[in-house]
Motif scaffolding. Structure first.
Motif, PDB file in Angstrom:
ATOM      1  N   THR A  79       0.816  -1.209   0.000  1.00  0.00           N
ATOM      2  CA  THR A  79       0.000   0.000   0.000  1.00  0.00           C
ATOM      3  C   THR A  79       0.855   1.266   0.000  1.00  0.00           C
ATOM      4  N   ASP A  80       2.092   1.155   0.454  1.00  0.00           N
ATOM      5  CA  ASP A  80       2.948   2.347   0.505  1.00  0.00           C
ATOM      6  C   ASP A  80       3.602   2.662  -0.838  1.00  0.00           C
ATOM      7  N   VAL A  87      -3.131   7.802   4.267  1.00  0.00           N
ATOM      8  CA  VAL A  87      -3.565   6.423   4.033  1.00  0.00           C
ATOM      9  C   VAL A  87      -3.366   5.597   5.306  1.00  0.00           C
ATOM     10  N   SER A  88      -2.229   5.804   5.977  1.00  0.00           N
ATOM     11  CA  SER A  88      -1.962   5.035   7.207  1.00  0.00           C
ATOM     12  C   SER A  88      -2.969   5.373   8.297  1.00  0.00           C
ATOM     13  N   GLU A  89      -3.305   6.663   8.391  1.00  0.00           N
ATOM     14  CA  GLU A  89      -4.328   7.064   9.366  1.00  0.00           C
ATOM     15  C   GLU A  89      -5.643   6.349   9.086  1.00  0.00           C
ATOM     16  N   GLY A  90      -5.971   6.296   7.778  1.00  0.00           N
ATOM     17  CA  GLY A  90      -7.199   5.600   7.374  1.00  0.00           C
ATOM     18  C   GLY A  90      -7.161   4.145   7.798  1.00  0.00           C
ATOM     19  N   VAL A  91      -6.010   3.520   7.587  1.00  0.00           N
ATOM     20  CA  VAL A  91      -5.876   2.109   7.961  1.00  0.00           C
ATOM     21  C   VAL A  91      -5.959   1.959   9.484  1.00  0.00           C
ATOM     22  N   ASN A  92      -5.263   2.834  10.198  1.00  0.00           N
ATOM     23  CA  ASN A  92      -5.278   2.737  11.666  1.00  0.00           C
ATOM     24  C   ASN A  92      -6.679   2.909  12.237  1.00  0.00           C
ATOM     25  N   ASN A  93      -7.469   3.770  11.586  1.00  0.00           N
ATOM     26  CA  ASN A  93      -8.850   3.936  12.040  1.00  0.00           C
ATOM     27  C   ASN A  93      -9.679   2.679  11.819  1.00  0.00           C
ATOM     28  N   LEU A  94      -9.182   1.813  10.943  1.00  0.00           N
ATOM     29  CA  LEU A  94      -9.909   0.564  10.671  1.00  0.00           C
ATOM     30  C   LEU A  94      -9.552  -0.537  11.666  1.00  0.00           C
TER      31      LEU A  94
END
Lengths: 248, 346
Positions: free
Chosen positions: A172-173, A184-191
Motif C-alpha cells: 500500500t505504501d 492512508v496510514s491514518e485511514g488504515v489505523n482507524n480501521l
C-alpha cells in the motif's frame, strides 16, 4: 482468524509459494515483509481468489471456513478485502456506483437488505471526509486519471465502506509520497478493530512506522522463514534480507 | 441492387450478395431464397414502452405504410421532436418504405427512429433522405429491435448544409440479417457525429455501414462505434471517410471498439480513409478484444458476482456511446435500452 497451512501455489506452472503457514488471530495486525520475488503478491492474490494462482497443496481458512473453494466475490462477502498494489481504472463506472454495487452485492450475499441511496451517500460523504478526499472525485470513473496516491486512498475508502473482517494491504505504501502515506496510514489505523484482522504486505519498513504491527513475518522463497515482534522489521531495515538467503 | 428493389420487382437477382464488396459480410442473396408475399395493410401495433420517456409527437409506420402522423418537415427556424416507429407486424411477408426528413434553415429536430419486429421472418426495407438546411440541428437516435429470424435493411442519405449539425446514435440488437447504412454528404463548415452501438447475442447479425463524404472546407466529423458480441453473433462495421480534393481543414475522427464475450462471436470491422486533400486531420482507431480480466477480478474481489460484474463493465464500455447523446431524456431512454439488451447477453 485467518489460518494458512502449508500453502503451495503455482503461477503459470512455476512454483511460487512453497509451504507457507501463518496464523492471524482476529483483531491483530501482522506484517509480511520480504524481498522482491518472495511471493508477497502471490499470497495476496491467492487469498483474494485470482484466476491463474493455482493452489497445489495446503489450506487457507477464515474463521474456520475454507476460503480456497470460494469465488472472489464469495470471499469478499465473507469479509476478505484486498487493497491492490495497482488499483484498476474502470472508465464509465463512477466510484460511487462501483462501491454501492459492491456493498449491496455483499449485503445480498449475507442475506441483508440493500442500503438505500440516502444512507449510502451519507456513508460515502463521511468516509471520504475521513480520508480527506474530494467527494466530487467519487462521481468520476473509478480511478480514472487518479494519481498513485489518490488510487491508494480510493482503496482505503472502499475498505472503510465495505468494512471487511480481513484486510490485506498489498504494498500500500508504493507510489505514495510522505503526506499521502500519512493519510492512508491514518485511514488504515482507524480501521483497526477487535473484529478485524489485517495483513500488511510490504517490502519496506517505512509503512510500519505508521501502521504498527503486532507481529512481523519474513517471507522468503515462498515460505515464512522468521516471525517476531515489531523489532524484527527494524532489524530487517538495518540488515536486509541477506541472512534469509536472498538479497533484497 | 438492393433489398428495396428486390421487394419491388420480386426479382431475387436484385439482392446484393457477397460478390458486392461492401456486402461481403452481409450477403442477402444466399440468405433469401424465396421472395415472401407483400406485407398487408395493418392499422394497429402493440405499444412500445421503451419509448415512453421521451416527450415527442408520434409517427407510426406499419408494414411499410404510414398509418399515423405525417412525413417530417420542419420549417425554417422551426422546432420539432418526433418518435417514429417502423413496425413489421406480419410474419413471412416483405415491405419497403421511404421515409424522408426535411429540416429547414435554422430548424431543430429531435428524432427517435424505432425499428420493431412484432412477427416472425419478415423482410423490411427502409430508405430516406434527411436534408438539413443552413444552420439546422438534428439529433437522431435509432433503436433497432428486430426479430431474430427477420431481415432488416435501412439506408439513409444525409445532406448537410453550411453550419448544420447532425448527430446520430444507432443502437442495434441485430436480426438474422440486419444492416443500417448512413451516407452523409458533408459540405464542410458543418458538424457531424455518427455513433453506433451493437449488442448481439444468439446467432444474430448486425451491420453498421457509414459512408462519409467531406466535400468542403473545415468540416468536422466524429464517429464512435462500440459493441458487445456474445454467443455466435456477428457484427460488421464498415466506416468509409472520403475527404475530397480541396476539403482542407477537415477534422475526421473514427473509433470502432468491440468486446467479444464468446469464442464463436465475430466482429468484422473495416475502417477506410480516402484522402484527396492536403491539410487534413484524420484519426481512426480499431480494437476488438475480450472483457478485461484484471478489471473483472477487481470488481469480483469487491464482492460483485461474475455476471453482475460483466454486465457492469460491458454497460460502462457501451455507455461511452450513450453518454454522447445530447438530449437528456433520449439519453436516459438509450441507457435503459442498452441495459435491457445487455442483460440478455452476459
Amino acid at each position: 482468524m485467518l489460518s494458512i497451512q502449508n500453502l503451495h501455489v503455482s503461477v503459470g506452472g512455476k512454483s511460487i509459494l512453497k509451504g507457507l503457514s501463518l496464523d492471524l488471530p482476529q483483531g491483530e495486525v501482522h506484517a509480511i515483509m520480504g524481498p522482491n520475488g518472495a511471493g508477497k503478491s502471490t499470497l495476496s492474490y491467492t487469498l483474494a481468489g485470482r484466476a491463474g494462482y493455482e493452489v497445489t497443496e495446503g489450506t487457507a481458512t477464515l474463521d474456520g471456513q475454507d476460503l480456497l473453494s470460494l469465488s472472489p466475490d464469495e470471499r469478499a462477502a465473507k469479509g476478505v478485502f484486498l487493497s491492490f498494489q495497482y488499483p484498476l481504472e474502470i472508465p464509465g463506472v463512477p466510484a460511487l456506483t462501483f462501491i454501492r454495487t459492491a456493498l449491496n452485492a455483499q449485503r445480498k450475499a449475507r442475506g441483508l437488505d440493500e442500503i438505500g441511496a440516502p444512507d449510502f451517500l451519507k456513508l460515502a460523504r463521511a468516509s471520504a471526509a475521513g480520508l480527506k478526499m474530494d467527494f466530487e472525485m467519487l462521481r468520476r470513473g473509478l480511478n480514472v486519471g487518479f494519481s498513485g496516491g489518490e488510487k491508494k486512498r480510493m482503496e482505503i475508502l472502499q475498505a472503510v465502506m465495505l468494512s471487511p473482517s480481513l484486510l490485506i494491504l498489498d504494498e500500500t505504501d508504493s507510489g505514495l509520497d510522505i503526506d499521502a502515506l500519512r493519510i492512508v496510514s491514518e485511514g488504515v489505523n482507524n480501521l483497526r478493530s477487535p473484529d478485524r484482522s489485517m495483513l500488511v504486505i510490504t517490502h519496506y519498513q517505512r509503512l510500519l512506522d505508521h501502521i504498527k504491527p503486532d507481529k512481523v513475518h519474513v517471507l522468503a522463497a515462498g515460505r515464512i522463514v522468521a516471525s517476531g515482534g515489531p523489532e524484527l522489521a527494524l532489524e530487517l531495515e538495518r540488515e536486509g534480507y541477506d541472512k534469509y538467503g536472498i538479497a533484497a | 441492387m438492393s433489398l428495396a428493389s428486390a421487394i419491388r420487382t420480386r426479382d431475387l437477382n436484385e439482392l446484393p450478395s457477397r460478390r458486392d464488396e461492401d456486402w461481403r459480410w452481409s450477403d442477402l442473396k444466399a440468405l433469401i431464397r424465396v421472395m415472401p408475399d407483400p406485407s398487408p395493410a395493418v392499422q394497429t401495433a402493440a405499444a412500445n414502452p421503451a419509448l415512453d420517456g421521451v416527450d415527442a409527437a408520434r409517427i407510426l409506420y406499419i408494414n411499410g405504410r404510414l398509418v399515423d402522423g405525417d412525413r417530417i418537415a420542419i420549417p425554417a427556424t422551426g422546432k420539432g421532436a418526433f418518435v417514429r416507429r417502423f413496425v413489421s407486424a406480419t410474419a413471412q411477408t416483405a415491405h419497403h418504405v421511404d421515409a424522408p426528413v426535411e429540416v429547414g434553415a435554422g430548424g431543430r429536430l429531435l428524432l427517435i427512429d424505432s425499428f420493431e419486429g412484432q412477427a416472425a421472418g419478415y423482410l423490411a426495407s427502409t430508405t430516406g433522405a434527411i436534408r438539413l438546411g443552413e444552420g439546422a440541428t438534428v439529433e437522431r437516435i435509432v433503436l433497432i429491435d428486430e426479430q431474430e429470424d427477420a431481415v432488416s435493411v435501412a439506408r439513409f442519405e444525409v445532406q448537410l448544409a453550411e453550419g448544420a449539425s447532425f448527430s446520430q446514435t444507432v443502437l442495434a440488437s441485430g436480426a438474422k440479417r440486419q444492416r443500417f447504412e448512413t451516407h452523409v454528404a458533408h459540405p464542410g463548415g458543418a458538424t457531424l457525429r455518427l455513433d453506433g452501438a451493437y449488442l448481439l447475442g444468439g446467432a444474430r447479425h448486425s451491420d453498421q455501414t457509414t459512408v462519409l463524404n467531406h466535400e468542403g472546407l473545415s468540416g468536422l466529423s466524429s464517429q464512435l462505434v462500440k459493441g458487445v458480441v456474445a454467443d455466435r453473433a456477428r457484427a460488421v462495421f464498415q466506416g468509409k471517410i472520403i475527404v475530397a480534393k480541396g476539403a482542407d481543414g477537415t477534422d475526421a475522427r473514427m473509433g470502432s471498439h468491440a468486446i467479444l464475450l464468446s469464442d464463436r462471436a465475430e466482429v468484422d470491422a473495416k475502417p477506410e480513409l480516402e484522402i484527396y486533400a492536403d491539410d487534413v486531420q484524420c484519426a481512426h482507431g480499431n480494437t476488438v478484444g475480450a472483457l478485461d480480466d484484471a478489471a473483472l477480478f477487481y470488481a469480483r474481489s469487491r464482492g460483485i458476482p461474475d455476471l453482475q460484474a460483466k454486465a457492469m463493465l460491458t454497460a460502462a464500455f457501451v455507455g461511452e456511446v450513450v453518454e454522447r447523446i445530447g438530449d437528456e431524456a433520449a439519453r436516459e431512454m438509450a441507457r435503459a435500452w442498452v441495459e435491457t439488451k445487455l442483460a440478455g447477453l452476459v
